[in-house]
Design an enzyme around this catalytic site. Structure first.
Site, PDB file in Angstrom:
ATOM      1  N   SER A 111       0.851  -1.188   0.000  1.00  0.00           N
ATOM      2  CA  SER A 111       0.000   0.000   0.000  1.00  0.00           C
ATOM      3  C   SER A 111       0.881   1.230   0.000  1.00  0.00           C
ATOM      4  O   SER A 111       2.090   1.136   0.235  1.00  0.00           O
ATOM      5  CB  SER A 111      -0.906   0.003   1.236  1.00  0.00           C
ATOM      6  OG  SER A 111      -1.728   1.158   1.260  1.00  0.00           O
ATOM      7  N   ARG A 363      -0.164  -4.371  -7.056  1.00  0.00           N
ATOM      8  CA  ARG A 363      -1.428  -5.027  -6.708  1.00  0.00           C
ATOM      9  C   ARG A 363      -2.566  -4.197  -7.277  1.00  0.00           C
ATOM     10  O   ARG A 363      -2.392  -3.017  -7.587  1.00  0.00           O
ATOM     11  CB  ARG A 363      -1.610  -5.154  -5.195  1.00  0.00           C
ATOM     12  CG  ARG A 363      -1.516  -3.856  -4.441  1.00  0.00           C
ATOM     13  CD  ARG A 363      -2.184  -3.904  -3.075  1.00  0.00           C
ATOM     14  NE  ARG A 363      -3.626  -3.861  -3.178  1.00  0.00           N
ATOM     15  CZ  ARG A 363      -4.420  -3.530  -2.157  1.00  0.00           C
ATOM     16  NH1 ARG A 363      -3.902  -3.233  -0.983  1.00  0.00           N
ATOM     17  NH2 ARG A 363      -5.724  -3.503  -2.311  1.00  0.00           N
ATOM     18  N   THR A 399      -7.224   1.995   3.893  1.00  0.00           N
ATOM     19  CA  THR A 399      -6.872   1.125   5.019  1.00  0.00           C
ATOM     20  C   THR A 399      -7.771   1.384   6.213  1.00  0.00           C
ATOM     21  O   THR A 399      -8.234   0.450   6.877  1.00  0.00           O
ATOM     22  CB  THR A 399      -5.398   1.329   5.415  1.00  0.00           C
ATOM     23  OG1 THR A 399      -4.566   1.074   4.278  1.00  0.00           O
ATOM     24  CG2 THR A 399      -5.001   0.375   6.532  1.00  0.00           C
ATOM     25  N   CYS A 568       0.512  -6.730 -17.358  1.00  0.00           N
ATOM     26  CA  CYS A 568       1.016  -7.539 -16.242  1.00  0.00           C
ATOM     27  C   CYS A 568       2.314  -6.934 -15.707  1.00  0.00           C
ATOM     28  O   CYS A 568       3.278  -6.754 -16.467  1.00  0.00           O
ATOM     29  CB  CYS A 568       1.258  -8.981 -16.679  1.00  0.00           C
ATOM     30  SG  CYS A 568       2.014  -9.986 -15.371  1.00  0.00           S
ATOM     31  N   CYS A 592       4.460 -14.687 -11.081  1.00  0.00           N
ATOM     32  CA  CYS A 592       3.266 -13.990 -10.595  1.00  0.00           C
ATOM     33  C   CYS A 592       3.483 -13.377  -9.210  1.00  0.00           C
ATOM     34  O   CYS A 592       3.894 -14.053  -8.271  1.00  0.00           O
ATOM     35  CB  CYS A 592       2.091 -14.960 -10.546  1.00  0.00           C
ATOM     36  SG  CYS A 592       0.559 -14.211  -9.965  1.00  0.00           S
ATOM     37  N   CYS A 595      -0.959  -9.802  -8.204  1.00  0.00           N
ATOM     38  CA  CYS A 595      -1.647  -8.508  -8.309  1.00  0.00           C
ATOM     39  C   CYS A 595      -3.106  -8.679  -8.707  1.00  0.00           C
ATOM     40  O   CYS A 595      -3.914  -7.789  -8.469  1.00  0.00           O
ATOM     41  CB  CYS A 595      -0.918  -7.596  -9.290  1.00  0.00           C
ATOM     42  SG  CYS A 595      -1.185  -7.991 -11.033  1.00  0.00           S
ATOM     43  N   CYS A 598      -4.737  -9.722 -14.164  1.00  0.00           N
ATOM     44  CA  CYS A 598      -5.110 -10.539 -15.319  1.00  0.00           C
ATOM     45  C   CYS A 598      -6.552 -11.025 -15.251  1.00  0.00           C
ATOM     46  O   CYS A 598      -7.190 -11.243 -16.285  1.00  0.00           O
ATOM     47  CB  CYS A 598      -4.158 -11.726 -15.458  1.00  0.00           C
ATOM     48  SG  CYS A 598      -4.046 -12.745 -13.975  1.00  0.00           S
TER      49      CYS A 598
END
Length: 623
Positions: A111, A363, A399, A568, A592, A595, A598
């Site tokens: 974050s 992410r 958050t 990606c 990977c 995130c 995709c």
């Protein structure tokens, strides 16, 4: 995996994790909860080929809890801490278990983060005395509008109060979540890191009854290794899904119970972030800087949504990142490359030159806001945090709202379960088979009538307004935040998913990105190496959905120029071309970084993102 029982403590050992030793990190099993199996504990020392199917379909062992929480992020841990706190205060203890797919608590957390501590003060009032890693107060706020070579600093009086950060602190959320996990263990909350929630368990009437963790020790070809172990069923009276944005189990229950009926589709952004250690002369502790404009927006009517952040935290660390709305239209846009060239802007590069990049990650995040929040409850459980979507897109924070959703869910679930006539699992060690699953319906009403709902209603139309362009979006956001405060008598509608905004490549202009210079910008695989990502030899967790096998080569490659090869942030997707110019999709699942992009932006959403074996994926430490 060898599961052992010793004086009520469950431990797990495995040779299957190259990311480090996985642990079921737990002090105790409340009320003597026992591991149960229809058979003796499974031990596989060598598997004959004709035994493979039987081994992989052995009955699973299980444990019963009052509450199972999926995901040890800010929302999930807030729910667990609130349940534990209420139990200690009232003397009515409930057994609570948190399952986390990361190798350790915090490993998958990424974050910004400029943090509002109001919810933390409710669940852990003495967090300052306990040494929570919240140490850099904001002392300067800047908002820049960037052109290619220049920047304009907007005066504070032109910014809505949502962008004023007085009293907030710059933190590493992954560090804070690790600290919260340590607090949970101190007060007796069971956390099982390194175990992926792979399957939602349902009762005879379709109600949620818990989750099952993923089988471990499977070869790429789907056959069991000598270390194969069946997943475990964690059964619960209430299951709280706090997996984060686009969580696989959360998306399953949203679809099963039609929780998005009457809601706008969720829209998403891809957030890319780096952490730099800069020189003393460049370091400005407490500086918060946000920006719009170049490189994402080139005109006032540009419809590409997104912006950037730059935060100076303690220890000479600078957190820098960019968010790109996944409703962008041009399939040639590459969010990673946009982020890399953003850092070369004179107003940004001055913060970084001479420094060292120490971390990278990415992410997705929810951006649609209030009108896309699904129904939050269903028989047997609830959805909280980013699994539902409580980001305030104008405030650039979520958050605090996610933590409050977890806290309030814990409060409502505790009251509902302790008011039932049946004894809790904490006392009996098992779920009463006669007890029917309940739905804690008042959770959603109370949450959306609280300050969380009020805050999100103010900006309920802001993100959607940017579909008309940068200037209309800014004007509507100003109207909402300065004048109407969300009470405008209209709703800006959106009924399209992000993948549906992508235009055919023939209608769009190719984008040429500069080569990385190795000082401010870097190639993508060098960046992925900084994530600590590891996946054991196993079947791909990235799957083409049944019935969509033709989409990669016939639709994505031919019509949209294979956008997944660009969006990606870990170069998982590539195309190999044959002699006839046809594209064949190659999935590098080992790259990977979880995130989830995709599953959102591929044409027709042809990828189904599933969880890999536990402890796989990134291992973020300073994100």
């Amino acid at each position: 995996m060898l599961v052992q029982i010793a004086r009520g403590v469950v431990r797990a050992s495995t040779a299957a994790s190259s990311a480090g030793v996985m642990r079921l990190g737990i002090g105790r099993l409340a009320g003597g909860v026992a591991l149960r199996s229809q058979l003796a504990p499974l031990s596989v020392s060598g598997v004959r080929l004709n035994d493979e199917e039987d081994v992989m379909n052995e009955p699973r062992e299980w444990m019963d809890y009052d509450v199972v929480i999926v995901g040890a992020g800010p929302a999930g841990l807030s729910a667990a801490i609130e349940l534990n706190k209420l139990g200690r205060e009232s003397g009515k203890e409930l057994s609570v278990c948190v399952v986390e797919k990361g190798a350790e608590v915090g490993a998958h957390i990424l974050s910004g983060n400029v943090f509002e501590s109001r919810v933390l003060s409710k669940i852990i009032p003495d967090w300052k005395e306990r040494g929570a890693p919240i140490e850099t107060p904001v002392n300067a706020d800047e908002f820049l509008f960037l052109t290619e070579n220049h920047s304009i600093r907007l005066p504070q009086f032109l910014l809505p109060k949502e962008l004023h950060n007085d009293g907030n602190c710059i933190i590493s959320l992954s560090k804070l979540v690790r600290w919260m996990g340590e607090y949970c263990e101190e007060v007796g909350i069971e956390i099982f890191p390194g175990f992926s929630a792979d399957e939602v368990l349902y009762g005879p009437n379709g109600e949620v009854k818990g989750i099952a963790t993923k089988d471990m020790g499977i070869n790429k070809d789907g056959t069991p290794k000598a270390t194969f172990a069946r997943g475990m069923e964690l059964r619960a009276r209430q299951t709280i899904f706090a997996e984060g944005c686009r969580g696989s189990c959360s998306e399953e229950v949203i679809e099963k119970f039609n929780l998005r009926d009457g809601k706008q589709p969720q829209t998403y952004g891809i957030g890319l972030k780096e952490v730099w250690r800069v020189t003393d002369e460049k370091f400005k502790p407490g500086l918060v800087q946000h920006s719009l404009g170049w490189p994402l927006q080139h005109s006032l009517m540009d419809k590409t949504y997104g912006g950037s952040f730059l935060y100076h935290m303690g220890e000479n660390l600078v957190h820098i990142g960019m968010v790109v709305g996944l409703d962008y239209q041009n399939p040639y846009l590459n969010p990673y490359e946009e982020f890399q060239r953003f850092k070369t802007h004179p107003a940004i590069a001055t913060h970084l030159r001479g420094g060292e990049r120490i971390a990278y990650g990415a992410r997705v995040l929810n951006e649609a806001g209030f009108h896309a929040i699904p129904k939050l409850t269903f028989p047997g459980g609830a959805i909280v945090g980013d699994s539902a979507g409580f980001l305030n897109s104008v405030k650039i924070k979520g958050t605090h709202t996610c933590m409050e959703s977890g806290r309030q869910c814990g409060d409502r679930v505790f009251e509902a379960l302790t008011n039932l006539p049946t004894s809790p699992v904490a006392e009996t060690g098992e779920i009463d088979p006669e007890e029917s699953a309940i739905e804690v319906k008042d959770f959603e009403k109370k949450l959306l009538n609280s300050w969380v709902g009020e805050e999100l209603k103010v900006v309920r139309n802001c993100h959607q307004a940017f579909h008309f362009g940068l200037l209309p979006g800014l004007l509507h956001s100003a109207l909402s935040t300065f004048i109407t405060r969300g009470r405008e008598p209209w709703t800006v509608d959106n009924q399209k998913k992000d993948a549906e905004y992508t235009r055919p490549a023939s209608e769009c202009q190719k984008i040429d990105y500069p080569k990385p210079d190795g000082e401010l910008s870097f190639d993508i695989l060098t960046s992925v190496a900084l994530t600590g990502t590891s996946h054991e030899d196993q079947p791909s967790h990235l799957k083409i959905k049944p019935g969509k096998e033709h989409v990669p080569s016939e639709v994505s490659f031919k019509t949209y120029a294979a956008p997944e090869s660009r969006f990606c942030p870990a170069r998982v997707y590539e195309y190999e071309t044959d002699d006839n110019g046809n594209g064949n999709l190659v999935i590098n699942a080992q790259n990977c970084i979880h995130c989830k992009c995709c599953s959102i932006k591929t044409p027709e959403e042809f990828i189904k993102w599933t969880v890999p074996e536990g402890a796989g994926g990134p291992n973020y430490e300073t994100m």
